[in-house]
Motif scaffolding. Structure first.
Motif, short mmCIF file in Angstrom:
data_model
loop_
_atom_site.label_atom_id
_atom_site.label_comp_id
_atom_site.label_asym_id
_atom_site.label_seq_id
_atom_site.Cartn_x
_atom_site.Cartn_y
_atom_site.Cartn_z
N PRO A 305 0.83 -1.22 0.00
CA PRO A 305 0.00 0.00 0.00
C PRO A 305 0.86 1.26 0.00
CG PRO A 305 -0.74 -1.56 1.68
CD PRO A 305 0.59 -2.05 1.19
N ASN A 306 0.39 2.27 -0.69
CA ASN A 306 1.10 3.56 -0.73
C ASN A 306 0.32 4.56 0.14
OD1 ASN A 306 2.75 5.68 -1.36
ND2 ASN A 306 2.19 5.79 -3.52
N LEU A 307 0.42 4.37 1.44
CA LEU A 307 -0.42 5.10 2.38
C LEU A 307 -0.22 6.61 2.33
CD1 LEU A 307 -0.01 2.78 5.52
CD2 LEU A 307 -1.85 2.78 3.83
N LEU A 308 0.96 7.06 1.94
CA LEU A 308 1.25 8.49 1.95
C LEU A 308 0.83 9.19 0.66
CD1 LEU A 308 4.77 8.50 3.66
CD2 LEU A 308 2.52 8.80 4.71
N SER A 309 0.32 8.44 -0.29
CA SER A 309 -0.12 9.03 -1.56
C SER A 309 -1.54 9.55 -1.44
CB SER A 309 -0.03 7.98 -2.68
OG SER A 309 -0.74 8.41 -3.82
N LEU A 310 -1.75 10.80 -1.85
CA LEU A 310 -3.09 11.37 -1.83
C LEU A 310 -4.01 10.60 -2.77
CD1 LEU A 310 -5.03 13.55 -0.85
CD2 LEU A 310 -4.14 15.06 -2.64
N GLY A 311 -3.50 10.22 -3.93
CA GLY A 311 -4.29 9.43 -4.87
C GLY A 311 -4.72 8.10 -4.28
N TRP A 312 -3.83 7.48 -3.51
CA TRP A 312 -4.15 6.20 -2.86
C TRP A 312 -5.25 6.39 -1.83
CZ3 TRP A 312 -4.36 3.75 1.83
CH2 TRP A 312 -4.33 2.35 1.81
N GLN A 313 -5.17 7.46 -1.06
CA GLN A 313 -6.20 7.74 -0.05
C GLN A 313 -7.56 7.97 -0.71
OE1 GLN A 313 -6.06 7.60 3.22
NE2 GLN A 313 -3.87 7.14 3.36
N ILE A 314 -7.56 8.68 -1.82
CA ILE A 314 -8.81 8.91 -2.55
C ILE A 314 -9.40 7.59 -3.02
CG2 ILE A 314 -9.78 9.91 -4.67
CD1 ILE A 314 -7.63 12.14 -4.35
N ALA A 315 -8.56 6.76 -3.60
CA ALA A 315 -9.03 5.48 -4.14
C ALA A 315 -9.52 4.55 -3.04
CB ALA A 315 -7.91 4.82 -4.95
N ILE A 316 -8.85 4.55 -1.88
CA ILE A 316 -9.26 3.63 -0.81
C ILE A 316 -10.59 4.06 -0.21
CG2 ILE A 316 -8.13 4.74 1.16
CD1 ILE A 316 -8.17 0.97 0.38
N TRP A 317 -10.84 5.37 -0.11
CA TRP A 317 -12.14 5.82 0.39
C TRP A 317 -13.25 5.48 -0.61
CZ3 TRP A 317 -13.48 6.75 5.10
CH2 TRP A 317 -12.56 7.21 6.02
N ASN A 318 -12.94 5.60 -1.89
CA ASN A 318 -13.93 5.19 -2.90
C ASN A 318 -14.16 3.68 -2.85
OD1 ASN A 318 -14.39 7.79 -3.86
ND2 ASN A 318 -12.79 7.65 -5.43
N PHE A 319 -13.11 2.94 -2.56
CA PHE A 319 -13.24 1.49 -2.41
C PHE A 319 -14.17 1.15 -1.25
CE2 PHE A 319 -11.94 -2.49 -0.45
CZ PHE A 319 -11.90 -3.37 -1.52
N ILE A 320 -13.99 1.84 -0.13
CA ILE A 320 -14.85 1.62 1.03
C ILE A 320 -16.30 1.95 0.69
CG2 ILE A 320 -15.36 2.39 3.39
CD1 ILE A 320 -12.33 2.88 3.71
N GLY A 321 -16.50 3.07 0.00
CA GLY A 321 -17.85 3.44 -0.41
C GLY A 321 -18.46 2.40 -1.33
N ALA A 322 -17.66 1.86 -2.24
CA ALA A 322 -18.15 0.84 -3.17
C ALA A 322 -18.55 -0.43 -2.43
CB ALA A 322 -17.07 0.53 -4.21
N VAL A 323 -17.76 -0.81 -1.42
CA VAL A 323 -18.11 -1.98 -0.61
C VAL A 323 -19.45 -1.75 0.09
CG1 VAL A 323 -17.45 -3.34 1.41
CG2 VAL A 323 -15.73 -2.74 -0.29
N GLY A 324 -19.64 -0.54 0.61
CA GLY A 324 -20.89 -0.23 1.29
C GLY A 324 -22.09 -0.35 0.37
N PHE A 325 -21.98 0.18 -0.84
CA PHE A 325 -23.10 0.13 -1.78
C PHE A 325 -23.36 -1.31 -2.24
CE2 PHE A 325 -23.70 4.66 -3.55
CZ PHE A 325 -23.67 5.17 -2.25
N THR A 326 -22.30 -2.09 -2.39
CA THR A 326 -22.48 -3.49 -2.79
C THR A 326 -23.17 -4.28 -1.68
OG1 THR A 326 -20.45 -3.37 -4.11
CG2 THR A 326 -21.29 -5.57 -3.59
N LEU A 327 -22.75 -4.08 -0.45
CA LEU A 327 -23.37 -4.77 0.68
C LEU A 327 -24.83 -4.36 0.85
CD1 LEU A 327 -20.52 -4.71 3.37
CD2 LEU A 327 -21.36 -6.68 2.05
N CYS A 328 -25.13 -3.10 0.55
CA CYS A 328 -26.51 -2.63 0.63
C CYS A 328 -27.40 -3.49 -0.26
CB CYS A 328 -26.60 -1.17 0.21
SG CYS A 328 -28.29 -0.56 0.03
N GLY A 329 -26.96 -3.72 -1.49
CA GLY A 329 -27.74 -4.55 -2.40
C GLY A 329 -27.77 -6.01 -2.00
N ALA A 330 -26.62 -6.52 -1.55
CA ALA A 330 -26.53 -7.94 -1.18
C ALA A 330 -27.43 -8.25 0.02
CB ALA A 330 -25.09 -8.30 -0.86
N LEU A 331 -27.43 -7.36 1.00
CA LEU A 331 -28.29 -7.56 2.18
C LEU A 331 -29.75 -7.25 1.87
CD1 LEU A 331 -25.91 -5.90 4.79
CD2 LEU A 331 -26.51 -8.32 4.69
#
Length: 371
Positions: A305-331
Motif C-alpha cells: 500500500p502507498n499510504l502516503l499518496s493522496l491518490g491512494w487515499q482517494i481510491a481507498i475511500w472510494n473502495f470503502i464506499g463501493a463496498v458499502g453500496f455493494t453490501l446494501c444490495g446484497a443484504l
C-alpha cells in the motif's frame, strides 16, 4: 518534482516497456514501474532525467498526476499551484483556473461525484434514521428520489471520468515547472496557450531541441471518443471504463427506486430482486473493481500500500464506499423478511455515502494542487 543525485542520468531502463508519452527532447525516461510488473500495462510511474551530463536532477512522473494535470506547477501569471501548507492547499480549492482545460474537466468530474455523494448521504439518512429513531417515518419518496438523483449524478460523473482519461495529454513535459528547471524562459511559456518560447542557450538545449519543443507544446484538441488501443493499456483508463459501466448498471436501481415504480415492484420479490437489488450488487462490484485499479495505479507493487499518496487515499475511500453500496444490495435481498438485514442494508448505504463524500473532497483538493 524532486531533485536527487544519480550516478548516470543518461542511462535508460533497458527493460522493454510500453512508454507511450511524448517526451521533452532534453529528457530521458528510466525506472519505469507498473504495480503488476506486466508487459501489457503502460508504466504508472517513471523517473525523468536530463540528458545534460552535468545535471543530477530527476523528475518523478506518475500516470495519475499526468491525468489530473498535477505536474503543472505554475499558472500563466507565475502563481504557484503547490499547496505549501494545508491552508494554502484548501485556498486553492476556490481558485478558478480558467486557462487549464484539465481543471474544467476534472472539476466537473469532482463536483459530480461530490454532489452525488452528498445526495447519497441524504439518501442514507432517509433509509437509516427510521431504524434508530421511531419519530422519523419511512419515506419512500425521499429514499426513491434521492436514489435516482444520486445515481444519475454518478452516471454523469462516470462519463466525465472517461473523457478525462481520453484527454489526459500525451506530452510528459510537466508544463511550466519543468520548463523552468530546464532553463526555459517563463515569458509567455504557457502550455494552455501553446506558446513555446524558451532560452536557446539553456544547458542541454539545441536548435533541434528547440524545434522539437515547439512541436511538443501545443494546444490540446478535445477528444470526445477514441478507438486508440493504447488506452486499454492504462490503468487509469481501465478504471474509468469499468466505472462508467458500473455507474450505468447501478443507475437502473436508482430508476427502479422511484416511488411509483418501487410501490409496484415491492410486492413482487423476484422483480424487485432482479431490477432493484441486483443492479446495486453488480454496479457496486464494478465500483470495487474500478477503485482497486486506481489503488494499484498509485503503488509500486500490487501488494504494498502507498499510504502516503493522496491518490491512494482517494481510491481507498472510494473502495470503502463501493463496498458499502455493494453490501446494501446484497443484504437487500433478505430485507423483506429480516429486520436485521434491512437495518444493515440501510446502514451500508449511510456509511458508504460518507466514504464516497470523503474521497470526493480529497480529490477536489488533489485537482487544484500540484505535486
Amino acid at each position: 518534482m524532486k531533485s536527487s543525485s544519480v550516478s548516470s542520468p543518461n542511462v535508460e531502463n533497458t527493460e522493454e516497456v510500453r512508454w507511450h508519452h511524448v517526451l521533452d527532447p532534453s529528457l530521458i525516461a528510466h525506472s519505469h514501474i507498473n504495480p503488476l510488473s506486466s508487459s501489457f500495462l503502460h508504466p504508472t510511474q517513471a523517473t525523468l532525467a536530463r540528458k545534460d551530463p552535468n545535471s543530477n536532477e530527476e523528475f518523478l512522473w506518475t500516470s495519475r498526476n499526468q491525468r489530473k494535470n498535477r505536474h503543472i506547477k505554475y499558472t500563466p501569471n507565475t502563481k504557484s499551484r503547490h499547496g505549501s501548507s494545508l491552508l494554502v492547499g484548501l485556498g486553492h480549492m476556490v481558485r478558478i483556473e480558467y486557462w487549464n482545460v484539465s481543471w474544467w474537466l476534472t472539476l466537473n468530474v469532482i463536483q459530480a461525484f461530490t454532489l452525488g455523494s452528498v445526495v447519497w448521504v441524504i439518501n442514507g439518512f432517509y433509509s437509516f434514521l427510521p431504524f434508530v429513531d421511531s419519530s422519523f417515518a419511512n419515506s419512500v419518496s425521499g429514499i426513491g428520489w434521492s436514489a435516482w438523483v444520486g445515481a444519475t449524478i454518478f452516471e454523469f460523473g462516470a462519463i466525465l471520468g472517461v473523457l478525462e482519461a481520453w484527454n489526459r495529454g500525451d506530452t510528459a513535459n510537466f508544463g511550466w515547472g519543468v520548463s523552468r528547471a530546464l532553463g526555459y524562459k517563463d515569458d509567455n511559456d504557457t502550455e494552455a496557450q501553446g506558446n513555446t518560447e524558451f532560452d536557446r542557450d539553456a544547458p542541454g538545449s539545441s536548435n533541434n531541441s528547440v524545434q522539437a519543443k515547439t512541436k511538443l507544446v501545443r494546444k490540446r484538441k478535445w477528444m470526445w471518443y477514441s478507438t486508440d488501443p493504447k488506452y486499454w493499456h492504462e490503468l487509469g483508463f481501465l478504471a474509468a471504463f469499468v466505472q462508467f459501466w458500473a455507474a450505468t448498471i447501478f443507475w437502473i436501481s436508482g430508476f427502479t427506486a422511484l416511488p411509483e415504480i418501487q410501490n409496484t415492484i415491492s410486492t413482487e420479490t423476484g422483480v424487485q430482486d432482479g431490477t432493484f437489488w441486483t443492479p446495486q450488487v453488480v454496479g457496486g462490484t464494478g465500483f470495487i473493481i474500478s477503485s482497486t485499479l486506481l489503488i494499484l495505479e498509485t503503488q509500486k507493487k500490487w501488494y504494498i500500500p502507498n499510504l502516503l499518496s493522496l491518490g491512494w487515499q482517494i481510491a481507498i475511500w472510494n473502495f470503502i464506499g463501493a463496498v458499502g453500496f455493494t453490501l446494501c444490495g446484497a443484504l437487500g435481498y433478505a430485507s423483506a423478511t429480516s429486520t436485521k438485514a434491512a437495518y444493515q442494508s440501510s446502514l451500508c448505504t449511510f456509511w458508504g455515502g460518507w466514504a464516497f463524500l470523503i474521497g470526493s473532497v480529497l480529490q477536489w483538493y488533489e485537482a487544484v494542487n500540484s505535486v
